[in-house]
Design a protein around this motif. Structure first.
Motif, PDB file in Angstrom:
ATOM      1  N   LYS A 301       0.477  -1.034  -0.635  1.00 20.73           N
ATOM      2  CA  LYS A 301       0.208   0.280   0.607  1.00 20.73           C
ATOM      3  C   LYS A 301       1.005   1.260   0.390  1.00 20.73           C
ATOM      4  O   LYS A 301       2.169   1.160   0.441  1.00 20.73           O
ATOM      5  CB  LYS A 301      -1.554  -0.068   1.322  1.00 20.73           C
ATOM      6  CG  LYS A 301      -1.966  -1.183   1.396  1.00 20.73           C
ATOM      7  CD  LYS A 301      -2.971  -0.982   0.282  1.00 20.73           C
ATOM      8  CE  LYS A 301      -3.668  -2.335   0.082  1.00 20.73           C
ATOM      9  NZ  LYS A 301      -5.349  -2.241  -0.857  1.00 20.73           N
ATOM     10  N   GLU A 302       0.047   2.627  -0.200  1.00 15.88           N
ATOM     11  CA  GLU A 302       0.890   3.797  -0.167  1.00 15.88           C
ATOM     12  C   GLU A 302       2.072   3.904   0.749  1.00 15.88           C
ATOM     13  O   GLU A 302       3.222   4.027   0.960  1.00 15.88           O
ATOM     14  CB  GLU A 302       0.296   4.810  -0.730  1.00 15.88           C
ATOM     15  CG  GLU A 302       0.665   5.903  -1.042  1.00 15.88           C
ATOM     16  CD  GLU A 302      -0.637   7.427  -0.714  1.00 15.88           C
ATOM     17  OE1 GLU A 302      -0.075   8.753  -1.013  1.00 15.88           O
ATOM     18  OE2 GLU A 302      -1.542   7.482  -0.550  1.00 15.88           O
ATOM     19  N   THR A 303       1.637   4.095   2.166  1.00 14.33           N
ATOM     20  CA  THR A 303       2.351   3.911   3.473  1.00 14.33           C
ATOM     21  C   THR A 303       3.792   2.954   3.816  1.00 14.33           C
ATOM     22  O   THR A 303       4.891   3.366   3.592  1.00 14.33           O
ATOM     23  CB  THR A 303       1.892   3.684   4.446  1.00 14.33           C
ATOM     24  OG1 THR A 303       0.151   4.563   4.393  1.00 14.33           O
ATOM     25  CG2 THR A 303       2.561   4.731   5.820  1.00 14.33           C
ATOM     26  N   ARG A 305       5.271   1.452   0.742  1.00 11.57           N
ATOM     27  CA  ARG A 305       5.605   1.666  -0.121  1.00 11.57           C
ATOM     28  C   ARG A 305       6.554   2.555   0.622  1.00 11.57           C
ATOM     29  O   ARG A 305       8.137   2.598   0.544  1.00 11.57           O
ATOM     30  CB  ARG A 305       4.841   1.679  -0.863  1.00 11.57           C
ATOM     31  CG  ARG A 305       4.389   1.056  -2.106  1.00 11.57           C
ATOM     32  CD  ARG A 305       3.547   1.397  -3.342  1.00 11.57           C
ATOM     33  NE  ARG A 305       2.428   0.327  -3.678  1.00 11.57           N
ATOM     34  CZ  ARG A 305       3.400   0.153  -4.907  1.00 11.57           C
ATOM     35  NH1 ARG A 305       3.951   0.452  -5.577  1.00 11.57           N
ATOM     36  NH2 ARG A 305       2.748  -0.803  -5.753  1.00 11.57           N
ATOM     37  N   VAL A 306       6.364   3.793   0.928  1.00 11.78           N
ATOM     38  CA  VAL A 306       6.901   5.334   1.033  1.00 11.78           C
ATOM     39  C   VAL A 306       7.778   4.503   2.403  1.00 11.78           C
ATOM     40  O   VAL A 306       9.160   5.118   1.788  1.00 11.78           O
ATOM     41  CB  VAL A 306       6.584   6.408   1.989  1.00 11.78           C
ATOM     42  CG1 VAL A 306       6.908   6.989   2.453  1.00 11.78           C
ATOM     43  CG2 VAL A 306       5.385   6.668   0.274  1.00 11.78           C
ATOM     44  N   SER A 345      -6.734   2.867 -10.999  1.00 15.48           N
ATOM     45  CA  SER A 345      -5.846   2.824  -9.244  1.00 15.48           C
ATOM     46  C   SER A 345      -4.481   2.915  -9.181  1.00 15.48           C
ATOM     47  O   SER A 345      -4.342   2.931  -8.332  1.00 15.48           O
ATOM     48  CB  SER A 345      -6.746   1.423  -8.861  1.00 15.48           C
ATOM     49  OG  SER A 345      -6.605   0.806  -9.516  1.00 15.48           O
ATOM     50  N   PRO A 348      -1.261   6.177  -9.812  1.00 16.60           N
ATOM     51  CA  PRO A 348      -0.230   6.842  -8.808  1.00 16.60           C
ATOM     52  C   PRO A 348       0.527   5.873  -8.550  1.00 16.60           C
ATOM     53  O   PRO A 348       1.674   6.580  -8.231  1.00 16.60           O
ATOM     54  CB  PRO A 348      -1.515   6.800  -8.105  1.00 16.60           C
ATOM     55  CG  PRO A 348      -2.724   6.698  -8.589  1.00 16.60           C
ATOM     56  CD  PRO A 348      -2.962   6.107 -10.026  1.00 16.60           C
ATOM     57  N   MET A 349       0.795   4.458  -8.014  1.00 16.77           N
ATOM     58  CA  MET A 349       1.820   3.806  -7.397  1.00 16.77           C
ATOM     59  C   MET A 349       2.964   3.003  -8.052  1.00 16.77           C
ATOM     60  O   MET A 349       4.446   3.358  -8.247  1.00 16.77           O
ATOM     61  CB  MET A 349       1.526   1.698  -7.523  1.00 16.77           C
ATOM     62  CG  MET A 349       0.018   2.324  -6.210  1.00 16.77           C
ATOM     63  SD  MET A 349       0.335   3.368  -4.469  1.00 16.77           S
ATOM     64  CE  MET A 349      -1.210   3.157  -4.015  1.00 16.77           C
ATOM     65  N   PHE A 352       4.331   6.734  -8.554  1.00 14.81           N
ATOM     66  CA  PHE A 352       5.401   7.213  -7.664  1.00 14.81           C
ATOM     67  C   PHE A 352       6.709   5.855  -7.348  1.00 14.81           C
ATOM     68  O   PHE A 352       8.013   6.051  -7.327  1.00 14.81           O
ATOM     69  CB  PHE A 352       5.127   6.697  -6.085  1.00 14.81           C
ATOM     70  CG  PHE A 352       5.160   6.238  -5.042  1.00 14.81           C
ATOM     71  CD1 PHE A 352       5.871   6.834  -3.734  1.00 14.81           C
ATOM     72  CD2 PHE A 352       5.940   4.441  -4.856  1.00 14.81           C
ATOM     73  CE1 PHE A 352       6.806   7.265  -3.017  1.00 14.81           C
ATOM     74  CE2 PHE A 352       6.784   4.302  -3.359  1.00 14.81           C
ATOM     75  CZ  PHE A 352       6.964   5.088  -2.681  1.00 14.81           C
TER      76      PHE A 352
END
Length: 659
Positions: A301-303, A305-306, A345, A348-349, A352
């Motif tokens: 998920k986004e968090t 991945r960061v 969807s 954006p990934m 990133f």
């Protein structure tokens, strides 16, 4: 002769007998047997030979025992202190008897039974069950079940001081907790975690408190330079705690591979980010950790991945020579694998991954050049094969999402790292590959792919200050498509060109195709001319576009299309007039490059009509995109009733009844 041999045998000592006495004894007895057995009975000879051999063996055993006695007596003379030690601790060794040794050795000899018993399968099963039950019962007695009370006690003890013994106990319990995530019967060691609440309490305790306590135990103090990491291997206590730390770091990697909840994975990754200095001291554990981080960076998920990227960047910054090259390779492979399909969807990934991978390439441009050269060359080889073979399979190797996203990635890398003496030579070959990709199949069905390539070229041209002729690929579309033709069918929803590479024949007949195409041409022409808006040669650059846009307005009869193109044309002409008026005031010549660059810089600071319009249009465009996304979400939430239409025959019958 027999009497003399016996007399000689009695006079011999044990050592002399072992050397020569056995053979003489055997020979004497054989000679006696030959003299007495005149009749030549073979059975008697066989019996006498067997008795002679057994007597010799018994004598040999007795000889070994007496030799051991002699050795012990010599030991008493040579080393009396050791002999006293044996008397005190192991007296049975000194009280050695000849008969005992011979009896023991005889008892070791296996004698065959007269009758053999057949073993049944049931007996074997019983034996196996007994053998399995013994270690299981022993294991159940040894394994300690972890409870929440134990975890609380460990928390209190850690707050005071973390000892090596306590640290080992906690790590063993953590290992048992991680082993439960594997799902198979693994040997858990000393501890066992059965309850989920205990698992959560133990893992959260390790995530929150263990790092600080471990730093205190190893007596590690932060460096004055915050950017510099303090490696725990510099601690004098590192060697003692190294085995337990290895076990703990391996457990963290195992935990990351098994967890699925994004919030839990994020918590573990935050803690693992703190433990990066420990991973740097242990190469094997660090390699496993990097592999798991790349998986989380490309699929989480986004968090998640960061956080995974932050850990990757931290490791590669502090050990570039060891880890940067393999990490870049694995990250690129993971990027290619996970951009095979594109949707609103997923997009954006993918963006990133492009931005973060660009940051990784920025760590060392020399290493980045090797990677970018190899992969751009690979893209060029695919394109060359498609152009020469001209088959459907080779076209598909180029016209796919992975190829397009890779082109866009390298455009972003070269744009971000510009200026770079190492990477700048790759701008030209990359541009040629993208242009070749556009020209490979120049049909209307692949217009969305053309738009993606034009957008990548615009980015590269703007960032690297390189002139790339992009506008002809867009103006060509205006000439090829007949916008005056009536649509063959009405479309339900607009076509999202951002997530499409190829259109079907049915899409080409829809009104949504032409509407979307005009919007894309408007956006891309505006974006490209915005990048060149402050150039001193803008009027000459825009002249071909102005001529073709005027020609389109003469031929097109659709009011909505003409409105958008006329607005674009007005802004281009307005900007051309502004640049022309400023050029007339200039006092330098065109050949004076320094003066030209200074003039363009001043123009950029003051702004032009096109740059001001573009900034305003960009804000509105972003709001429109956000409203479209939120509107789709709202429409999905609503449960609209279905409209059921009556058939023609039913409606006619109803009308007849009314009449």
């Amino acid at each position: 002769m027999a009497a003399t041999s016996k007399r000689k045998l009695e006079e011999l000592s044990v050592d002399e007998f072992l050397v020569s006495g056995f053979d003489s004894e055997d020979e004497c007895e054989n000679e006696e047997e030959e003299e007495t057995t005149v009749s030549g009975n073979r059975e008697v000879k066989r019996k006498t030979k067997l008795t002679a051999k057994t007597q010799a063996k018994n004598l040999k055993k007795v000889g070994k025992a007496s030799e051991h006695k002699d050795q012990l007596s010599r030991l008493k003379q040579k080393d009396p202190e050791f002999y006293k030690f044996l008397e005190h601790n192991d007296r049975s060794l000194l009280n050695f008897d000849d008969s005992d040794s011979s009896d023991d050795e005889d008892s070791k000899i296996h004698t065959l039974p007269k009758h053999l018993e057949e073993a049944s399968d049931e007996d074997d099963d019983d034996d196996d069950e007994e053998e399995e039950a013994a270690p299981k019962s022993k294991q159940s007695r040894d394994v300690i079940r972890v409870t929440e009370k134990m975890v609380e006690q460990w928390k209190e003890a850690v707050q005071n001081e973390l000892s090596a013994k306590l640290f080992r106990e906690i790590i063993q319990a953590f290992k048992a907790a991680v082993a439960t995530t594997k799902g198979d019967g693994v040997d858990l060691g000393k501890y066992k975690v059965e309850d989920s609440s205990v698992f959560n309490a133990l893992v959260s305790f390790c995530m929150r408190d263990l790092f600080v306590a471990l730093q205190k135990m190893l007596q590690l103090k932060p460096d004055k330079d915050k950017k510099k990491l303090v490696l725990p291997s510099s601690s004098p206590r590192w060697q003692k705690a190294q085995i337990n730390i290895k076990m703990y770091l391996a457990g963290l990697v195992q935990l990351l591979s098994c967890l699925t909840e994004a919030s839990v994975v994020s918590a573990v990754l935050r803690h693992a980010n703190q433990m990066v200095p420990y991973y740097l001291c242990l190469p094997k554990q660090c390699r496993h950790f990097l592999k798991q981080l790349i998986t989380q960076w490309s699929t989480g998920k986004e968090t998640v991945r960061v956080l995974a990227f932050l850990a990757l960047n931290k490791i590669c910054r502090h050990k570039q020579d060891v880890y940067l090259n393999p990490v870049l390779k694995q990250m690129y492979i993971a990027y290619v694998k996970n951009c095979k399909f594109t949707s609103p969807s997923v997009l954006p990934m993918i963006n990133f991954m492009q931005r973060t991978l660009t940051e990784m390439y920025a760590l060392d441009t020399h290493v980045s050049y090797q990677h970018s050269f190899i992969y751009i060359r690979q893209l060029a080889i695919h394109l060359r094969n498609a152009m020469t073979m001209k088959k459907k399979e080779t076209y598909q190797s180029v016209y796919n999402w992975q190829y397009i996203h890779c082109l866009y990635l390298w455009c972003r890398v070269l744009s971000t790292l510009y200026p770079s003496d190492v990477l700048d030579p790759l701008i030209y070959p990359l541009t040629q590959v993208i242009v070749g990709c556009v020209k490979l199949v120049p049909t209307a069905r692949y217009y969305p792919l053309r738009m993606h390539c034009v957008r990548a070229l615009t980015l590269l041209s703007d960032s690297t200050k390189t002139f790339i002729p992009v506008v002809p690929f867009l103006l060509e579309v205006l000439q090829q498509v007949d916008f005056n033709k009536k649509p063959g069918r009405m479309s339900v929803r607009p076509i999202n060109f951002a997530v499409v590479l190829k259109l079907s024949n049915a899409n080409l007949q829809e009104k949504a195709f032409r509407d979307g195409l005009i919007e894309q041409l408007y956006d891309l022409i505006l974006e490209y001319f915005h990048t060149q808006a402050c150039s001193i040669g803008f009027p000459e650059l825009a002249l071909p576009a102005v001529i073709q846009l005027k020609a389109f307005l003469k031929e097109c009869k659709v009011a909505n299309y003409c409105k958008q193109i006329r607005q674009l044309l007005d802004k281009i002409q307005e900007n051309s007039a502004h640049i022309t008026s400023r050029r007339q005031k200039a006092t330098f010549s065109v050949a004076d490059r320094v003066a030209v660059e200074a003039w363009e810089k001043l123009t950029t600071e003051e702004g032009t009509p096109l740059t001001k319009y573009y900034s305003h249009w960009k804000k509105l465009r972003e709001k429109e995109i956000q409203l479209e996304i939120s509107g789709k979400e709202r429409m999905e939430d609503l449960e609209l009733p279905e409209i059921k239409r009556k058939k023609m025959q039913e409606s006619k019958e109803g009308d007849k009844k009314r009449i």
